[in-house]
Design a protein around this motif. Structure first.
Motif, PDB file in Angstrom:
ATOM      1  N   TYR A  84       0.671  -1.222   0.589  1.00 57.51           N
ATOM      2  CA  TYR A  84      -0.016   0.270  -0.230  1.00 57.51           C
ATOM      3  C   TYR A  84       0.505   1.289   0.016  1.00 57.51           C
ATOM      4  N   GLU A  85       1.870   0.669   0.690  1.00 56.94           N
ATOM      5  CA  GLU A  85       2.917   2.584   0.577  1.00 56.94           C
ATOM      6  C   GLU A  85       3.739   2.280  -0.310  1.00 56.94           C
ATOM      7  N   HIS A  86       3.043   2.014  -1.629  1.00 56.71           N
ATOM      8  CA  HIS A  86       4.127   2.285  -3.010  1.00 56.71           C
ATOM      9  C   HIS A  86       2.706   2.233  -3.661  1.00 56.71           C
ATOM     10  N   LEU A  87       1.766   2.286  -3.897  1.00 60.76           N
ATOM     11  CA  LEU A  87       0.158   1.850  -4.356  1.00 60.76           C
ATOM     12  C   LEU A  87       0.647   3.872  -4.839  1.00 60.76           C
ATOM     13  N   GLN A  88      -0.354   4.199  -6.222  1.00 58.56           N
ATOM     14  CA  GLN A  88      -0.562   5.783  -6.350  1.00 58.56           C
ATOM     15  C   GLN A  88      -2.232   5.056  -6.867  1.00 58.56           C
ATOM     16  N   ILE A  89      -3.379   6.025  -5.767  1.00 51.10           N
ATOM     17  CA  ILE A  89      -4.066   5.770  -5.703  1.00 51.10           C
ATOM     18  C   ILE A  89      -4.843   7.176  -6.681  1.00 51.10           C
ATOM     19  N   ILE A  90      -5.534   7.315  -7.863  1.00 54.42           N
ATOM     20  CA  ILE A  90      -6.043   8.092  -8.270  1.00 54.42           C
ATOM     21  C   ILE A  90      -7.371   8.683  -8.760  1.00 54.42           C
ATOM     22  N   LYS A  91      -7.476  10.048  -7.805  1.00 53.46           N
ATOM     23  CA  LYS A  91      -8.913   9.681  -7.242  1.00 53.46           C
ATOM     24  C   LYS A  91      -9.698  10.596  -7.953  1.00 53.46           C
ATOM     25  N   SER A  92     -11.039  10.910  -7.641  1.00 53.99           N
ATOM     26  CA  SER A  92     -12.033  11.823  -8.238  1.00 53.99           C
ATOM     27  C   SER A  92     -12.132  12.373  -6.788  1.00 53.99           C
ATOM     28  N   VAL A  93     -14.000  12.884  -6.421  1.00 49.16           N
ATOM     29  CA  VAL A  93     -14.113  13.189  -5.601  1.00 49.16           C
ATOM     30  C   VAL A  93     -14.285  12.026  -3.816  1.00 49.16           C
ATOM     31  N   ARG A  94     -14.549  12.624  -2.724  1.00 47.92           N
ATOM     32  CA  ARG A  94     -13.921  12.272  -1.822  1.00 47.92           C
ATOM     33  C   ARG A  94     -15.440  11.616  -1.176  1.00 47.92           C
ATOM     34  N   PRO A  95     -15.402   9.797  -1.395  1.00 46.83           N
ATOM     35  CA  PRO A  95     -16.938   8.980  -0.883  1.00 46.83           C
ATOM     36  C   PRO A  95     -16.699   9.689   0.574  1.00 46.83           C
ATOM     37  N   TYR A  96     -18.566   9.551   0.419  1.00 47.78           N
ATOM     38  CA  TYR A  96     -19.068  10.485   1.897  1.00 47.78           C
ATOM     39  C   TYR A  96     -19.208   8.723   3.348  1.00 47.78           C
ATOM     40  N   ASP A  97     -19.429   7.950   2.351  1.00 48.63           N
ATOM     41  CA  ASP A  97     -19.315   6.975   2.964  1.00 48.63           C
ATOM     42  C   ASP A  97     -18.300   5.682   2.509  1.00 48.63           C
ATOM     43  N   GLY A  98     -17.997   4.562   3.559  1.00 52.22           N
ATOM     44  CA  GLY A  98     -16.557   3.441   2.789  1.00 52.22           C
ATOM     45  C   GLY A  98     -16.738   2.409   3.775  1.00 52.22           C
ATOM     46  N   PHE A  99     -16.136   0.931   3.350  1.00 51.94           N
ATOM     47  CA  PHE A  99     -16.302  -0.413   3.857  1.00 51.94           C
ATOM     48  C   PHE A  99     -14.845  -1.373   3.190  1.00 51.94           C
ATOM     49  N   PHE A 100     -14.076  -1.248   4.147  1.00 53.40           N
ATOM     50  CA  PHE A 100     -13.663  -2.677   3.746  1.00 53.40           C
ATOM     51  C   PHE A 100     -14.225  -4.107   4.196  1.00 53.40           C
ATOM     52  N   LEU A 101     -14.628  -4.579   3.324  1.00 48.85           N
ATOM     53  CA  LEU A 101     -15.344  -6.217   3.617  1.00 48.85           C
ATOM     54  C   LEU A 101     -14.627  -7.009   4.008  1.00 48.85           C
ATOM     55  N   ARG A 102     -14.166  -7.536   4.504  1.00 45.16           N
ATOM     56  CA  ARG A 102     -13.351  -9.250   3.898  1.00 45.16           C
ATOM     57  C   ARG A 102     -13.648 -10.570   4.600  1.00 45.16           C
ATOM     58  N   ALA A 103     -13.966 -11.596   4.068  1.00 46.06           N
ATOM     59  CA  ALA A 103     -14.722 -12.702   4.722  1.00 46.06           C
ATOM     60  C   ALA A 103     -14.019 -13.447   5.322  1.00 46.06           C
ATOM     61  N   GLU A 104     -12.625 -13.660   5.477  1.00 48.65           N
ATOM     62  CA  GLU A 104     -12.251 -14.623   6.408  1.00 48.65           C
ATOM     63  C   GLU A 104     -11.457 -13.203   7.837  1.00 48.65           C
ATOM     64  N   SER A 105     -11.382 -12.144   7.631  1.00 48.95           N
ATOM     65  CA  SER A 105     -11.429 -11.986   8.839  1.00 48.95           C
ATOM     66  C   SER A 105     -13.209 -10.923   9.401  1.00 48.95           C
ATOM     67  N   PHE A 106     -14.255 -11.537   9.417  1.00 51.88           N
ATOM     68  CA  PHE A 106     -15.135 -10.958   9.322  1.00 51.88           C
ATOM     69  C   PHE A 106     -15.435 -11.088  10.903  1.00 51.88           C
ATOM     70  N   TYR A 107     -15.589 -12.134  11.228  1.00 47.07           N
ATOM     71  CA  TYR A 107     -15.332 -12.789  12.986  1.00 47.07           C
ATOM     72  C   TYR A 107     -14.583 -11.241  14.009  1.00 47.07           C
ATOM     73  N   ASN A 108     -13.514 -10.885  13.211  1.00 45.06           N
ATOM     74  CA  ASN A 108     -12.689 -10.162  13.969  1.00 45.06           C
ATOM     75  C   ASN A 108     -13.750  -8.870  14.168  1.00 45.06           C
ATOM     76  N   PHE A 144     -24.601   0.010   4.619  1.00 46.01           N
ATOM     77  CA  PHE A 144     -24.221   0.611   3.174  1.00 46.01           C
ATOM     78  C   PHE A 144     -24.804   1.271   3.082  1.00 46.01           C
ATOM     79  N   ASP A 145     -24.121   2.594   3.348  1.00 44.14           N
ATOM     80  CA  ASP A 145     -25.044   3.965   3.206  1.00 44.14           C
ATOM     81  C   ASP A 145     -25.703   4.589   2.042  1.00 44.14           C
ATOM     82  N   GLY A 146     -24.757   4.120   0.991  1.00 41.34           N
ATOM     83  CA  GLY A 146     -24.636   4.591  -0.544  1.00 41.34           C
ATOM     84  C   GLY A 146     -23.574   6.022  -0.979  1.00 41.34           C
ATOM     85  N   ASN A 147     -23.377   6.354  -1.782  1.00 40.31           N
ATOM     86  CA  ASN A 147     -22.080   7.682  -1.644  1.00 40.31           C
ATOM     87  C   ASN A 147     -21.267   6.852  -1.137  1.00 40.31           C
ATOM     88  N   GLY A 148     -20.810   5.787  -1.713  1.00 37.79           N
ATOM     89  CA  GLY A 148     -19.820   5.578  -0.588  1.00 37.79           C
ATOM     90  C   GLY A 148     -18.423   4.239  -1.729  1.00 37.79           C
TER      91      GLY A 148
END
Length: 238
Positions: A84-108, A144-148
């Motif tokens: 992640y330290e070496h990625l350049q993310i090309i962005k537009s506007v900032r999202p109002y909402d957001g979430f990272f959901l992964r099955a393997e660590s969902f219990y945590n 998940f609220d949308g605009n995200g």
């Protein structure tokens, strides 16, 4: 709405994991990838770098490596790479909402939510009192609220085929509410979502492919069309 328009690799600091993965080196060689659709699927065999890249994208965007939103700070065990330290993310506007959901660590993630947030926002029922699939889908529908920007890592690990179809409906409603999804998946059901983009990860790199060009579709169709033949071949003596 695309909050992330592209991903580039700024540097390759060494030739060890994760920078020795073909898909990662492909980013440097080709100048990166563009995300042109509101839903992007990352597909490919195990070990080709899908989850490694999607995790790095999530962390680069400020999400907790084990899942959650930007205000999740738990860390069960640090296992994510420094990609992640070496990625350049090309962005537009900032999202109002957001979430990272992964099955393997969902219990945590579920445990953190119950300890640090009101469950009313998540359907009002303890995640640990529901099945893995029920709680996973409940979080998507209620949180998940949308605009995200929503980043999902192999959601099919938690969901039955019927629940995957419910997830498709939820994704479509959120896309219509100005949301963007980036999803690593092995599910030919999920990747059939229309108006999406499929990036197939192989030893050769990353290619944009159509739904029916994916190995997942071809193999699944071949198996379903002739299961007896496929089983006979698989279990025959070599």
């Amino acid at each position: 709405m695309n909050y992330i328009k592209g991903i580039r690799l700024s540097s390759i600091p060494h030739n060890e994991y994760p920078f020795n993965i073909p898909a990662v080196r492909h980013l440097k060689k080709t100048g990166g990838i563009t995300l042109d659709k509101p839903v992007t699927f990352l597909v490919g065999e195990n070990g080709t770098g899908k989850s490694t890249l999607i995790e790095a994208i999530a962390v680069a965007m400020g999400f907790n490596a084990e899942g959650g939103s930007r205000d999740f700070y738990f860390n069960t065990r640090k296992t994510h790479s420094d990609l992640y330290e070496h990625l350049q993310i090309i962005k537009s506007v900032r999202p109002y909402d957001g979430f990272f959901l992964r099955a393997e660590s969902f219990y945590n993630t579920a445990s953190y939510l119950e300890e640090n947030s009101t469950l009313l926002r998540y359907g009002g029922v303890s995640f640990h009192e529901q099945s893995h699939g029920e709680s996973f889908l409940s979080l998507v529908i209620n949180r998940f609220d949308g605009n995200g920007l929503y980043i999902l890592d192999e959601p099919e690990a938690a969901l039955s085929p019927q629940r995957l179809m419910s997830l498709i409906v939820a994704i479509d409603e959120l896309v219509k509410a100005n949301s963007q999804f980036i999803i690593a998946t092995h599910s030919p059901i999920l990747m059939a979502y229309p108006n999406s983009e499929i990036l197939q990860f192989t030893e050769a790199g990353i290619d944009k492919v159509s739904y029916r060009e994916t190995e997942h579709y071809k193999i699944t169709k071949q198996f379903i069309d002739t299961p007896e033949r496929m089983i006979k071949y698989l279990l025959s003596e070599k």
